[in-house]
Design a protein around this motif. Structure first.
Motif, PDB file in Angstrom:
ATOM      1  N   SER A   1     -25.081  15.171 -24.390  1.00  0.00           N
ATOM      2  CA  SER A   1     -26.538  15.106 -24.362  1.00  0.00           C
ATOM      3  C   SER A   1     -27.030  14.301 -23.169  1.00  0.00           C
ATOM      4  N   ALA A   2     -26.359  13.170 -22.909  1.00  0.00           N
ATOM      5  CA  ALA A   2     -26.753  12.329 -21.773  1.00  0.00           C
ATOM      6  C   ALA A   2     -26.574  13.069 -20.456  1.00  0.00           C
ATOM      7  N   LEU A   3     -25.463  13.789 -20.328  1.00  0.00           N
ATOM      8  CA  LEU A   3     -25.218  14.549 -19.100  1.00  0.00           C
ATOM      9  C   LEU A   3     -26.243  15.662 -18.931  1.00  0.00           C
ATOM     10  N   ALA A   4     -26.543  16.365 -20.027  1.00  0.00           N
ATOM     11  CA  ALA A   4     -27.526  17.453 -19.949  1.00  0.00           C
ATOM     12  C   ALA A   4     -28.887  16.931 -19.511  1.00  0.00           C
ATOM     13  N   PHE A   5     -29.248  15.747 -19.967  1.00  0.00           N
ATOM     14  CA  PHE A   5     -30.537  15.155 -19.632  1.00  0.00           C
ATOM     15  C   PHE A   5     -30.602  14.710 -18.169  1.00  0.00           C
ATOM     16  N   GLU A   6     -29.518  14.114 -17.679  1.00  0.00           N
ATOM     17  CA  GLU A   6     -29.543  13.510 -16.349  1.00  0.00           C
ATOM     18  C   GLU A   6     -29.194  14.479 -15.222  1.00  0.00           C
ATOM     19  N   ALA A   7     -28.393  15.489 -15.504  1.00  0.00           N
ATOM     20  CA  ALA A   7     -27.897  16.362 -14.434  1.00  0.00           C
ATOM     21  C   ALA A   7     -28.999  16.977 -13.580  1.00  0.00           C
ATOM     22  N   PRO A   8     -30.053  17.562 -14.169  1.00  0.00           N
ATOM     23  CA  PRO A   8     -31.093  18.159 -13.316  1.00  0.00           C
ATOM     24  C   PRO A   8     -31.786  17.128 -12.429  1.00  0.00           C
ATOM     25  N   ARG A   9     -31.900  15.914 -12.898  1.00  0.00           N
ATOM     26  CA  ARG A   9     -32.574  14.861 -12.132  1.00  0.00           C
ATOM     27  C   ARG A   9     -31.718  14.355 -10.979  1.00  0.00           C
ATOM     28  N   LEU A  10     -30.411  14.612 -11.068  1.00  0.00           N
ATOM     29  CA  LEU A  10     -29.488  14.126 -10.041  1.00  0.00           C
ATOM     30  C   LEU A  10     -28.975  15.231  -9.140  1.00  0.00           C
ATOM     31  N   GLY A  11     -29.418  16.464  -9.366  1.00  0.00           N
ATOM     32  CA  GLY A  11     -29.000  17.573  -8.523  1.00  0.00           C
ATOM     33  C   GLY A  11     -27.568  18.008  -8.733  1.00  0.00           C
ATOM     34  N   VAL A  12     -27.050  17.840  -9.952  1.00  0.00           N
ATOM     35  CA  VAL A  12     -25.712  18.328 -10.253  1.00  0.00           C
ATOM     36  C   VAL A  12     -25.787  19.342 -11.389  1.00  0.00           C
ATOM     37  N   ARG A  13     -24.776  20.183 -11.480  1.00  0.00           N
ATOM     38  CA  ARG A  13     -24.677  21.122 -12.589  1.00  0.00           C
ATOM     39  C   ARG A  13     -23.852  20.498 -13.707  1.00  0.00           C
ATOM     40  N   ALA A  14     -24.201  20.821 -14.940  1.00  0.00           N
ATOM     41  CA  ALA A  14     -23.516  20.251 -16.100  1.00  0.00           C
ATOM     42  C   ALA A  14     -22.885  21.354 -16.922  1.00  0.00           C
ATOM     43  N   GLY A  15     -21.593  21.208 -17.192  1.00  0.00           N
ATOM     44  CA  GLY A  15     -20.875  22.158 -18.022  1.00  0.00           C
ATOM     45  C   GLY A  15     -20.068  21.434 -19.077  1.00  0.00           C
ATOM     46  N   GLY A  16     -19.419  22.189 -19.940  1.00  0.00           N
ATOM     47  CA  GLY A  16     -18.663  21.567 -21.017  1.00  0.00           C
ATOM     48  C   GLY A  16     -17.399  22.331 -21.360  1.00  0.00           C
ATOM     49  N   ILE A  17     -16.397  21.586 -21.809  1.00  0.00           N
ATOM     50  CA  ILE A  17     -15.115  22.151 -22.230  1.00  0.00           C
ATOM     51  C   ILE A  17     -14.753  21.555 -23.589  1.00  0.00           C
ATOM     52  N   THR A  18     -14.359  22.401 -24.529  1.00  0.00           N
ATOM     53  CA  THR A  18     -13.807  21.908 -25.787  1.00  0.00           C
ATOM     54  C   THR A  18     -12.403  22.470 -25.929  1.00  0.00           C
ATOM     55  N   VAL A  19     -11.501  21.639 -26.413  1.00  0.00           N
ATOM     56  CA  VAL A  19     -10.099  22.025 -26.534  1.00  0.00           C
ATOM     57  C   VAL A  19      -9.752  22.226 -28.005  1.00  0.00           C
ATOM     58  N   ASP A  20      -9.235  23.403 -28.316  1.00  0.00           N
ATOM     59  CA  ASP A  20      -8.775  23.719 -29.665  1.00  0.00           C
ATOM     60  C   ASP A  20      -7.266  23.501 -29.715  1.00  0.00           C
ATOM     61  N   HIS A  21      -6.852  22.439 -30.432  1.00  0.00           N
ATOM     62  CA  HIS A  21      -5.428  22.124 -30.516  1.00  0.00           C
ATOM     63  C   HIS A  21      -4.691  23.003 -31.529  1.00  0.00           C
ATOM     64  N   GLY A  22      -5.439  23.692 -32.365  1.00  0.00           N
ATOM     65  CA  GLY A  22      -4.816  24.570 -33.347  1.00  0.00           C
ATOM     66  C   GLY A  22      -4.014  23.838 -34.408  1.00  0.00           C
ATOM     67  N   LEU A  23      -4.359  22.581 -34.681  1.00  0.00           N
ATOM     68  CA  LEU A  23      -3.587  21.777 -35.626  1.00  0.00           C
ATOM     69  C   LEU A  23      -4.182  21.760 -37.029  1.00  0.00           C
ATOM     70  N   GLN A  24      -5.379  22.339 -37.189  1.00  0.00           N
ATOM     71  CA  GLN A  24      -6.031  22.339 -38.490  1.00  0.00           C
ATOM     72  C   GLN A  24      -6.566  23.737 -38.790  1.00  0.00           C
ATOM     73  N   PRO A  25      -6.593  24.103 -40.067  1.00  0.00           N
ATOM     74  CA  PRO A  25      -7.182  25.406 -40.422  1.00  0.00           C
ATOM     75  C   PRO A  25      -8.643  25.476 -39.981  1.00  0.00           C
ATOM     76  N   GLY A  26      -9.022  26.593 -39.409  1.00  0.00           N
ATOM     77  CA  GLY A  26     -10.403  26.768 -38.978  1.00  0.00           C
ATOM     78  C   GLY A  26     -10.765  26.058 -37.688  1.00  0.00           C
ATOM     79  N   SER A  27      -9.759  25.562 -36.961  1.00  0.00           N
ATOM     80  CA  SER A  27     -10.068  24.841 -35.721  1.00  0.00           C
ATOM     81  C   SER A  27     -10.724  25.750 -34.688  1.00  0.00           C
ATOM     82  N   ASP A  28     -10.376  27.044 -34.711  1.00  0.00           N
ATOM     83  CA  ASP A  28     -10.982  27.975 -33.762  1.00  0.00           C
ATOM     84  C   ASP A  28     -12.471  28.159 -34.034  1.00  0.00           C
ATOM     85  N   LEU A  29     -12.845  28.166 -35.313  1.00  0.00           N
ATOM     86  CA  LEU A  29     -14.264  28.297 -35.670  1.00  0.00           C
ATOM     87  C   LEU A  29     -15.038  27.053 -35.264  1.00  0.00           C
TER      88      LEU A  29
END
Length: 355
Positions: free
Chosen positions: A71-99
């Motif tokens: 949230s902080a990155l999304a708020f500040e990125a446009p004001r600083l002239g940078v693009r903001a993206g995100g990565i989430t890692v699914d370790h596959g160690l729990q049922p339903g982790s993909d969902l």
């Protein structure tokens, strides 16, 4: 997320403006780093087109810490002239982790982050479940950063995480570098940034509550089968009960002081190393003996890693055994090190090599 909801973070209604100030600082530093790199790569005299805005990715599990950082990155990125993206890692160690990973992707996109993706990894067994999951996660983040050309990847580690890391290092008895905890900037080229290291975990959670950001509490974080979980829910509360409040803050200060000392000793060791090698580049035992132990052992560790020792498997006890070839020489045999590396003393020289 509505813009108005984010705007509240700069007012007195928000528990702490530190979340967005930390996001702003990390994004700004990443942008400057990317700008300097672009300037270095430009050919002399070439006509420079306006380069695309640098991309900063946030690694997000869906937990309170990383959601507040996103949230902080999304708020500040446009004001600083940078693009903001995100990565989430699914370790596959729990049922339903993909969902759950898909849900995190939707939440990041709702914040306005782009690109956003979920990466599935296969967790091995080396070093135990926690270490194996960490290795798989960082490998995936490295690959994602390369794939998207990201200038930096933000991680949501807090002051509480830092305190836990210091205690784990203390329990291992691995020396001052372990006590220095996690660095604010780490990885190849300073890729990883941890802007929340001075922020407590509760503040990050309050930030999500105020903004009505849904968060996911990983059940592994409360599972006593994991060392860090036991430390978080049993060890630290016991220390605070015995010693009073402020243990987390004190441990975080210890991390920074230890890091400063470790950095200085590392620098000293690098400068001293050239003076303890002979003309053929071999380490001279007599000259090593004259150095302070903390400096000498750093030179030995560096030499072992250069010979092929995996850094993550090279512990203090290994270096102590090699050090005895210098300080307590009685004709003892070779020392076997991880990675099939062998250290032995020959004719007043220390030889460290594979096989």
């Amino acid at each position: 997320m509505p813009t108005a909801g984010l705007a509240r973070t700069g007012s007195a209604e928000f528990p702490s403006a530190a979340t967005h100030e930390s996001g702003r600082t990390a994004a700004r530093e990443a942008g400057r780093t990317a700008g300097r790199a672009g300037a270095r790569d430009a050919a002399p005299g070439a006509t420079m087109e306006r380069p695309p805005a640098p991309l900063v990715l946030v690694a997000c599990s869906g937990g309170a810490d990383s959601m507040a950082l996103a949230s902080a990155l999304a708020f500040e990125a446009p004001r600083l002239g940078v693009r903001a993206g995100g990565i989430t890692v699914d370790h596959g160690l729990q049922p339903g982790s993909d969902l759950r990973a898909e849900e995190v992707v939707l939440r990041l996109r709702a914040l306005g982050l782009d690109p956003v993706e979920s990466v599935t990894v296969s967790v091995g067994r080396d070093g135990g479940p926690e270490a194996a999951a960490r290795d798989a996660r960082y490998a995936a983040l490295d690959a994602a950063a390369e794939r998207h050309g990201a200038a930096a990847v933000l991680l949501g580690h807090t002051r509480d995480d830092q305190a836990e890391t210091v205690l784990l290092g203390l329990a291992r008895g691995s020396g001052i570098r372990s006590l220095s905890g996690m660095a604010a900037v780490s990885g190849a080229g300073g890729r990883y940034r941890r802007p929340f290291l001075q922020l407590d975990r509760q503040t990050a959670r309050k930030a999500c509550m105020v903004q009505s950001l849904p968060v996911w509490d990983d059940p592994h974080n409360a599972d006593p089968a994991y060392t860090r979980s036991r430390l978080r829910h049993e060890g630290l509360p016991a220390l605070e009960k015995a010693l009073g409040k402020g243990v987390v803050e004190a441990l975080a200060r210890t991390a920074q002081l230890s890091r400063d000392d470790a950095d200085a000793l590392d620098c000293w060791a690098r400068e001293a190393e050239a003076g303890v090698r002979d003309g053929a580049g071999r380490l001279e035992c007599g000259k090593l003996y004259a150095l302070p132990p903390a400096v000498r052992r750093r030179i030995l560790r560096r030499a072992a890693i250069e010979a092929g020792c995996p850094a993550g498997s090279l512990f203090a006890r290994h270096i102590e055994e090699v050090d005895r070839l210098i300080t307590s020489w009685r004709g003892q045999g070779a020392i076997n090190l991880p990675g099939r590396v062998v250290a032995r003393r020959q004719g007043g020289r220390l030889v460290i090599r594979q096989g």
